[in-house]
Design an enzyme around this catalytic site. Sequence first.
Site, PDB file in Angstrom:
ATOM      1  N   SER A 196     -41.335  20.931  31.615  1.00 12.35           N
ATOM      2  CA  SER A 196     -40.943  21.254  33.042  1.00 12.35           C
ATOM      3  C   SER A 196     -40.954  19.995  33.979  1.00 12.35           C
ATOM      4  O   SER A 196     -41.936  19.183  33.561  1.00 12.35           O
ATOM      5  CB  SER A 196     -41.859  22.467  33.588  1.00 12.35           C
ATOM      6  OG  SER A 196     -41.680  22.514  34.963  1.00 12.35           O
ATOM      7  N   LYS A 233     -48.186  22.235  31.244  1.00 11.19           N
ATOM      8  CA  LYS A 233     -46.815  21.617  30.672  1.00 11.19           C
ATOM      9  C   LYS A 233     -47.225  20.020  29.959  1.00 11.19           C
ATOM     10  O   LYS A 233     -46.602  19.697  29.188  1.00 11.19           O
ATOM     11  CB  LYS A 233     -45.595  21.767  31.478  1.00 11.19           C
ATOM     12  CG  LYS A 233     -45.272  23.259  31.556  1.00 11.19           C
ATOM     13  CD  LYS A 233     -44.676  23.716  30.284  1.00 11.19           C
ATOM     14  CE  LYS A 233     -44.122  25.173  30.276  1.00 11.19           C
ATOM     15  NZ  LYS A 233     -43.314  25.472  29.219  1.00 11.19           N
ATOM     16  N   TYR A 269     -49.834  25.154  36.515  1.00  9.28           N
ATOM     17  CA  TYR A 269     -48.529  25.259  35.463  1.00  9.28           C
ATOM     18  C   TYR A 269     -48.216  23.832  35.141  1.00  9.28           C
ATOM     19  O   TYR A 269     -47.965  23.744  33.790  1.00  9.28           O
ATOM     20  CB  TYR A 269     -47.346  25.905  36.313  1.00  9.28           C
ATOM     21  CG  TYR A 269     -46.281  25.869  35.756  1.00  9.28           C
ATOM     22  CD1 TYR A 269     -45.805  26.527  34.490  1.00  9.28           C
ATOM     23  CD2 TYR A 269     -45.137  25.280  36.230  1.00  9.28           C
ATOM     24  CE1 TYR A 269     -44.582  26.412  33.897  1.00  9.28           C
ATOM     25  CE2 TYR A 269     -43.822  25.213  35.745  1.00  9.28           C
ATOM     26  CZ  TYR A 269     -43.526  25.753  34.552  1.00  9.28           C
ATOM     27  OH  TYR A 269     -42.296  25.603  33.929  1.00  9.28           O
TER      28      TYR A 269
END
Length: 315
Positions: free
Chosen positions: A113, A142, A138
């Site tokens: 991402s 990643k 998040y």
Amino acid sequence: MRLLVTGGAGYIGSVVAAVLLAEGHEVTVLDDLSTGHRDAVPAGARLVVADVHDAAEVLDPSVEAVLHFAGKSLVGESVEEPGAYWRTNVGGTLALAEAAVRHGVRRLVFSSSAATYGEPASGAPLRETDPAVPTNPYGATKLAADHLLASWARAHGLGAVSLRYFNVAGAHLGFGERHTTETHLVPNLLKAAAGNGERARVFGTDYPTRDGTAVRDYLHVADLADAHVRALKAVEPGVHRVYNLGTGGGHTVREVIGAVRRVTGREVPADDRPRRDGDPAVLVASNDRAREELGWEPVRTLDRIVADAWGFADG
């Protein structure tokens, strides 16, 4: 090739699985169906309902490569429930990498991402050499998974590619976006255009952009699938590469609303709201490295993205 696609019952994973099948590959989908859909697994793919932590029970030496989409991806939820994100996005990737090495699988393409970069210092397109300073769990998980794959490449000879991108929309080969919790702009605008009483929300109208609304990159899911196929062919044992997938330009929120109006022929009821904390004015990614090394660049327009998403939602 015989391939394992983790998270292949989800939005992007299902499209990539369908493209791989169309190219003649043998595909096994590993998905726990916690957010994916059984009927999103393309015909011709074998479905194994299991957690990504159990990949060792699915992999065997006949599998030639893994495409890894399984993970959690809601920024707000990651702030509220960080443990679930570290367990799934990092712990799951660790279990998968260990299983791959154990069974002699030497190729892995990871759906990473652009959230790994955090808030850029300028509005210039993000490059792979820019600092990666994520601002939420998040993005942090990643980035940790990217580092994990890099270390597995050095230590165990795993060949891995991490693909970093922002907003994906559209539909392809009969598969599209249908999240239980929908946070993405295009499907939410289409819901508003459908006239079911929902109104879109525009967060921030005073940004230093061409119309005051935030600029973001939007990729068609078919272009994204093409990047994954190209990355699969480019993987080299013992090497980890990172590629940003973007348009290099992006569109404002109001431009996306305009595209929805053009495509659907309907008004899009929307309410202007204040900026959200931490939302930068511009988030777009360069595709220079992907173009030079993979021969990839997006070819589908914003209107095509919206039209394909509308066709899927309306169908």
